[in-house]
Design a protein around this motif. Sequence first.
Motif, mmCIF file in Angstrom:
data_model
loop_
_atom_site.group_PDB
_atom_site.id
_atom_site.type_symbol
_atom_site.label_atom_id
_atom_site.label_comp_id
_atom_site.label_asym_id
_atom_site.label_seq_id
_atom_site.Cartn_x
_atom_site.Cartn_y
_atom_site.Cartn_z
ATOM 1 N N ILE A 68 1.001 -1.274 -0.084
ATOM 2 C CA ILE A 68 -0.005 0.238 -0.020
ATOM 3 C C ILE A 68 0.838 1.307 -0.039
ATOM 4 C CG2 ILE A 68 -1.579 1.263 1.442
ATOM 5 C CD1 ILE A 68 -3.113 -1.252 2.083
ATOM 6 N N PRO A 69 2.042 1.510 0.730
ATOM 7 C CA PRO A 69 2.691 2.782 0.713
ATOM 8 C C PRO A 69 3.181 2.956 -0.465
ATOM 9 C CG PRO A 69 3.483 1.269 2.717
ATOM 10 C CD PRO A 69 2.395 0.482 1.838
ATOM 11 N N GLN A 70 3.737 2.148 -1.510
ATOM 12 C CA GLN A 70 3.907 2.440 -2.800
ATOM 13 C C GLN A 70 3.055 2.657 -3.464
ATOM 14 O OE1 GLN A 70 7.507 2.130 -3.561
ATOM 15 N NE2 GLN A 70 6.653 3.529 -5.225
ATOM 16 N N TYR A 71 1.939 2.110 -3.449
ATOM 17 C CA TYR A 71 0.695 2.611 -4.379
ATOM 18 C C TYR A 71 0.354 3.933 -3.981
ATOM 19 C CZ TYR A 71 -0.426 -1.790 -6.313
ATOM 20 O OH TYR A 71 -0.465 -3.044 -6.906
ATOM 21 N N LEU A 72 0.306 4.621 -2.796
ATOM 22 C CA LEU A 72 0.207 5.697 -2.203
ATOM 23 C C LEU A 72 1.253 6.751 -2.718
ATOM 24 C CD1 LEU A 72 -0.677 5.264 1.391
ATOM 25 C CD2 LEU A 72 -2.408 6.250 -0.158
ATOM 26 N N GLU A 73 2.554 6.457 -2.659
ATOM 27 C CA GLU A 73 3.588 7.473 -3.372
ATOM 28 C C GLU A 73 3.593 7.432 -4.755
ATOM 29 O OE1 GLU A 73 7.343 7.444 -1.890
ATOM 30 O OE2 GLU A 73 6.796 6.988 0.260
ATOM 31 N N ASP A 74 2.920 6.593 -5.487
ATOM 32 C CA ASP A 74 3.051 6.720 -7.091
ATOM 33 C C ASP A 74 1.530 7.236 -7.320
ATOM 34 O OD1 ASP A 74 5.145 5.217 -7.001
ATOM 35 O OD2 ASP A 74 4.299 3.267 -7.511
ATOM 36 N N GLY A 75 0.696 7.614 -6.281
ATOM 37 C CA GLY A 75 -0.467 8.170 -6.746
ATOM 38 C C GLY A 75 -1.673 7.290 -7.270
ATOM 39 N N VAL A 76 -1.497 5.807 -7.091
ATOM 40 C CA VAL A 76 -2.277 4.917 -7.613
ATOM 41 C C VAL A 76 -3.705 5.012 -6.704
ATOM 42 C CG1 VAL A 76 -2.616 2.447 -8.349
ATOM 43 C CG2 VAL A 76 -0.430 3.451 -8.458
ATOM 44 N N VAL A 77 -3.584 5.132 -5.587
ATOM 45 C CA VAL A 77 -4.553 5.183 -4.589
ATOM 46 C C VAL A 77 -4.381 6.540 -3.924
ATOM 47 C CG1 VAL A 77 -5.214 2.798 -4.345
ATOM 48 C CG2 VAL A 77 -3.468 3.817 -2.777
ATOM 49 N N ASP A 78 -5.534 7.377 -3.551
ATOM 50 C CA ASP A 78 -5.421 8.477 -2.649
ATOM 51 C C ASP A 78 -5.352 8.401 -1.176
ATOM 52 O OD1 ASP A 78 -6.052 9.697 -5.291
ATOM 53 O OD2 ASP A 78 -8.099 9.123 -5.027
ATOM 54 N N ILE A 79 -5.899 7.475 -0.583
ATOM 55 C CA ILE A 79 -5.770 7.561 0.701
ATOM 56 C C ILE A 79 -5.678 5.900 1.258
ATOM 57 C CG2 ILE A 79 -6.853 9.673 1.014
ATOM 58 C CD1 ILE A 79 -9.475 7.914 1.872
ATOM 59 N N ALA A 80 -5.431 5.673 2.539
ATOM 60 C CA ALA A 80 -5.322 4.190 2.749
ATOM 61 C C ALA A 80 -5.399 4.197 4.236
ATOM 62 C CB ALA A 80 -3.984 3.566 2.560
ATOM 63 N N ILE A 81 -5.942 2.925 4.635
ATOM 64 C CA ILE A 81 -6.029 2.553 6.076
ATOM 65 C C ILE A 81 -4.945 1.445 6.338
ATOM 66 C CG2 ILE A 81 -7.342 1.714 7.999
ATOM 67 C CD1 ILE A 81 -9.656 3.010 6.784
ATOM 68 N N LEU A 82 -4.153 1.525 6.825
ATOM 69 C CA LEU A 82 -3.057 0.478 7.199
ATOM 70 C C LEU A 82 -2.341 0.543 8.607
ATOM 71 C CD1 LEU A 82 0.310 1.297 5.085
ATOM 72 C CD2 LEU A 82 -1.390 3.066 5.724
ATOM 73 N N GLY A 83 -1.624 -0.625 8.922
ATOM 74 C CA GLY A 83 -1.082 -0.534 10.290
ATOM 75 C C GLY A 83 0.102 0.617 10.198
ATOM 76 N N GLU A 84 0.239 1.125 11.408
ATOM 77 C CA GLU A 84 1.188 2.280 11.520
ATOM 78 C C GLU A 84 2.655 1.590 11.405
ATOM 79 O OE1 GLU A 84 2.691 5.691 14.904
ATOM 80 O OE2 GLU A 84 1.067 4.302 15.351
ATOM 81 N N ASN A 85 2.911 0.465 11.608
ATOM 82 C CA ASN A 85 4.292 -0.243 11.778
ATOM 83 C C ASN A 85 4.497 -0.415 10.522
ATOM 84 O OD1 ASN A 85 1.705 -1.799 12.078
ATOM 85 N ND2 ASN A 85 2.874 -3.567 11.310
ATOM 86 N N THR A 86 3.434 -0.507 9.206
ATOM 87 C CA THR A 86 3.847 -0.762 8.051
ATOM 88 C C THR A 86 4.159 0.605 7.379
ATOM 89 O OG1 THR A 86 2.163 -2.543 7.488
ATOM 90 C CG2 THR A 86 2.914 -1.389 5.562
ATOM 91 N N LEU A 87 3.558 1.575 7.918
ATOM 92 C CA LEU A 87 3.628 3.226 7.420
ATOM 93 C C LEU A 87 5.333 3.545 7.959
ATOM 94 C CD1 LEU A 87 2.234 5.377 6.234
ATOM 95 C CD2 LEU A 87 1.908 6.169 8.334
ATOM 96 N N ILE A 88 5.625 3.149 9.132
ATOM 97 C CA ILE A 88 6.816 3.261 9.433
ATOM 98 C C ILE A 88 7.908 2.653 8.635
ATOM 99 C CG2 ILE A 88 8.585 3.266 11.498
ATOM 100 C CD1 ILE A 88 6.032 3.876 13.346
ATOM 101 N N GLU A 89 7.744 1.598 8.434
ATOM 102 C CA GLU A 89 8.896 0.457 7.785
ATOM 103 C C GLU A 89 8.709 0.680 6.250
ATOM 104 O OE1 GLU A 89 11.368 -2.552 6.753
ATOM 105 O OE2 GLU A 89 10.816 -1.764 8.866
ATOM 106 N N LYS A 90 7.716 1.260 5.652
ATOM 107 C CA LYS A 90 7.816 1.286 4.141
ATOM 108 C C LYS A 90 7.093 2.787 3.755
ATOM 109 C CE LYS A 90 7.265 -3.447 3.170
ATOM 110 N NZ LYS A 90 6.607 -4.613 2.211
ATOM 111 N N GLY A 91 6.665 3.605 4.492
ATOM 112 C CA GLY A 91 6.458 4.872 3.933
ATOM 113 C C GLY A 91 6.460 5.886 4.987
ATOM 114 N N GLU A 92 7.541 6.196 5.501
ATOM 115 C CA GLU A 92 7.908 7.102 6.417
ATOM 116 C C GLU A 92 7.395 8.476 6.043
ATOM 117 O OE1 GLU A 92 11.878 6.785 7.638
ATOM 118 O OE2 GLU A 92 12.664 7.240 5.796
#
Length: 285
Positions: free
Chosen positions: A55-79
């Motif tokens: 999900i973080p990569q999809y957000l960074e690329d603008g493929v999706v606009d928003i997301a609900i995900l675990g903060e642990n994943t956000l810290i690891e892959k989408g800081e």
Amino acid sequence: MSTLKIAIQKSGRLNEDSLQLLKECGISIDHRNAQLKATARNFPLEVFYLRNGDIPQYLEDGVVDIAILGENTLIEKGENLPIVERLGFSKCKVSLAVPKDVDYTDISYFEGKRIATSYTNTLEKYLKEKNIKATFHKIAGSVEIAPNIGLADGICDIVSSGGTLFANGLKEAEVMFWSEAVLTKSPVLSDDKQALLDKLQFRIQAILKGRANRYVLLNAPNDKVDAIIKVIPGMKSPTVLPLAQEGWSSIHTVIPKDKFWEILDELKALGAEGILTTEIEKMVL
């Protein structure tokens, strides 16, 4: 008209809690089994069911606009992705663990050790702050087995109840941080989609406030009303109504859920009677 694209985990508890939140926001989603995309019937929203780690990569690329995900994943892959709202569910810890027969005293145990994890970025940053050097073994799943097969001296992974650690002969050594589900957004969100996000976030905040509070009704002697009002916070001020019984009033207010029992004890001590409580579906201040 723009449509907001939201990504959620495609299966598991985070998926269920995310869909429940959207449902409580009044959003009806047409979804069938094995479907990777669904459209809301009554809100300009498309739901994408994706692997949490993607999900973080999809957000960074603008493929999706928003997301609900675990903060642990956000810290690891989408800081670099912002936390728009903390959602209060899917809570867990990201922790370091060691075999339960190890005489663990402090973080220095991991100096020069081998650590199995799928959170290499998070772990590297954490150990750097602690001035600890260790070797990482990146494992996508079943991290807990690594010490048992001689691959590692410890692990870094998410911990909920601790049951999985115990079952694999491990014990928690260090809590790195606490994690929960969060709402985040793409860095390339357009103005019209930001406006849609604002509408969705308004609904989410109303639900979260409702979950965090309880509605309370009670009866009290009139000479105790002022003392009781000092105890109960209310949104602006409690509602006080006269009862048919002379000398008594009914007081209506809202109490924070995490302070409920503490406040209840004080109310009883002040002479409150007939105390009723109920959950709040939504709360708009």
